[in-house]
Design an enzyme around this catalytic site. Structure first.
Site, PDB file in Angstrom:
ATOM      1  CB  SER A 192      -0.951   0.012   1.195  1.00  8.68           C
ATOM      2  OG  SER A 192      -0.229  -0.054   2.416  1.00  8.68           O
ATOM      3  CG  HIS A 220      -4.074  -1.080  -1.622  1.00  6.74           C
ATOM      4  ND1 HIS A 220      -4.537   0.220  -1.683  1.00  6.74           N
ATOM      5  CD2 HIS A 220      -3.897  -1.363  -0.299  1.00  6.74           C
ATOM      6  CE1 HIS A 220      -4.606   0.709  -0.465  1.00  6.74           C
ATOM      7  NE2 HIS A 220      -4.227  -0.231   0.396  1.00  6.74           N
ATOM      8  CE  LYS A 251      -7.419   0.075   0.532  1.00  9.72           C
ATOM      9  NZ  LYS A 251      -8.199  -0.164   1.769  1.00  9.72           N
TER      10      LYS A 251
END
Length: 415
Positions: A192, A220, A251
């Site tokens: 990240s 991610h 996200k």
């Protein structure tokens, strides 16, 4: 009442809190970059302290948090299910929506089964401590996210940390362990802070050689990289070689929550044994509906992934050309290394004043002397947004002596 508070608030257990002054000192200097309240946002721009700035520090990779379709999906289910579930999945908190999402995610990720958690953090913290116990050994990358670290700590398993992305070091640690004990390798799929991919092919080979499970946190990566946005293992065509893959909804999926996919037997074990699943209230209906709609959009609009990759490649190339150190980023997460903490805060403030919002990241999240501003990009950023971001970086970088007019770095930082 005031006297009572004075008597109790300075108990010795709270001494550390009263001695913590770092945040206040940075606030007084005018450089504090955290907990900035957003007053409005359309996704790519946000209003903070009465000014509109370009958001270049969000994990809203597909740009779906303000999409009319995800908003409508959330609003519609509230009318049917209400605003919350009032209990855990284990008891009264399972909706047909939860089951639908688990089925669709398992199919999307090409795994047997899926279990949902209330947050991405809980997914890793709750799953790792369930699949590994005091009879097992966990091999964890030193740069893994905090939720993985906590999961290893509460698991009671022996935990061995290997140097970041260092396959030779991991091999040496695996070789030292008794071949009869249970072993599992745990890593972020995309890290990240650096935006780099884990070495999935090498990890798969080691897992097979040493009879170890392989667990990848793709918070991610899913909805960001790989075939159809299926994450880091799919970049290498190795999804079937990874035992467990976790992901988050905060996200690319424009919501809140998390999930774990894998073999049905393992997922059922986690479903019935994980404290984070059993004792937490389940995802609210609006969150689930948002994820369902985001998953649908991800599959129907591949241009979002294509645009995201195009933007990532462009910004990485241009920031490098300006003279900035962006480490070895391979994704829409692109760090820009500044140096010491105060310089980083000063750089962050001047970027903000120039109309660009990024994230200031300082030790211990990164090595000492390598404080950075973390930039991340969305499929919905326009070329105009990108050019304004680059112009701001150039202006602020030259002002702070990080780069010069000719695109040369002026600071000596090991990458």
């Amino acid at each position: 009442m005031g006297d009572i508070k004075a008597e109790t608030s300075h108990r010795s257990v709270f001494k550390k809190a009263y001695e913590f002054t770092t945040a206040e000192e940075i606030k007084e200097s005018g450089l504090y970059p955290y907990f900035k309240p957003l007053q409005a946002t359309d996704g790519t721009t946000v209003n903070i302290e009465g000014r509109d700035v370009i958001m270049a520090g969000s994990n809203n990779y597909l740009g779906l948090t303000n999409d009319p379709r995800t908003i409508e999906a959330a609003q519609n289910v509230i009318k049917v299910y209400g605003t919350g579930c009032t209990g855990s999945r284990y008891l009264n908190g399972t909706l047909d929506l939860h089951l639908e999402l688990e089925e669709k995610l398992a199919k999307f990720m090409r795994k047997d089964s899926c279990v949902l958690f209330s947050t991405g953090y809980q997914t890793n913290e709750g799953s790792i401590q369930t699949v590994a116990d005091r009879n097992d050994v966990i091999f964890s990358d030193k740069d893994n996210h905090a939720c993985i670290v906590v999961g290893t700590q509460v698991s009671n398993a022996k935990t061995v940390r290997y140097r970041h992305n260092d396959i030779d070091h991991l091999r040496s640690l695996l070789e030292r362990e008794d071949s009869s004990v249970g072993k599992i390798i745990v890593t972020d799929g995309v890290f990240s802070m650096s935006g780099t991919l884990a070495k999935i092919p090498e990890l798969v080979e080691l897992a097979e050689e040493f009879d170890a499970g392989l667990y990848i946190d793709d918070a991610h990566a899913i909805g960001v990289v790989g075939e159809g946005g299926r994450g880091s293992a799919s970049v290498f065509g190795l999804m079937d070689k990874v035992d467990l893959i976790s992901g988050t909804f905060s996200k690319s999926f424009a919501s809140l929550g998390g999930f774990l996919v894998g073999d049905r037997e393992v997922i059922e074990y986690v479903r019935h044994k994980s404290p984070a699943h059993i004792f937490s209230a389940s995802m609210p209906p609006a969150n689930v509906a948002t994820v369902l709609k985001s998953l649908e959009i991800l599959q129907e609009e591949p241009w979002r992934l294509e645009r995201l990759e195009e933007i990532s490649n462009y910004m990485r190339k241009e920031l490098k050309a300006l003279g900035f150190n962006v480490w070895t980023s391979q994704t829409p997460i692109i760090p820009v290394v500044i140096g010491d903490m105060i310089s980083c805060f000063e750089f962050w403030k001047d970027l903000f004043e120039a109309g660009v919002y990024v994230n200031a990241v300082v030790p211990p999240a990164v090595p000492r002397g390598q404080a950075l501003v973390r930039t991340s990009y969305m499929a919905t950023h326009t070329d105009e947004h990108l050019d304004k971001i680059l112009a701001a970086f150039k202006k602020v970088g030259i002002k702070h002596g990080i780069i010069d007019e000719n695109g040369q770095s002026l600071i000596d930082i090991n990458s």
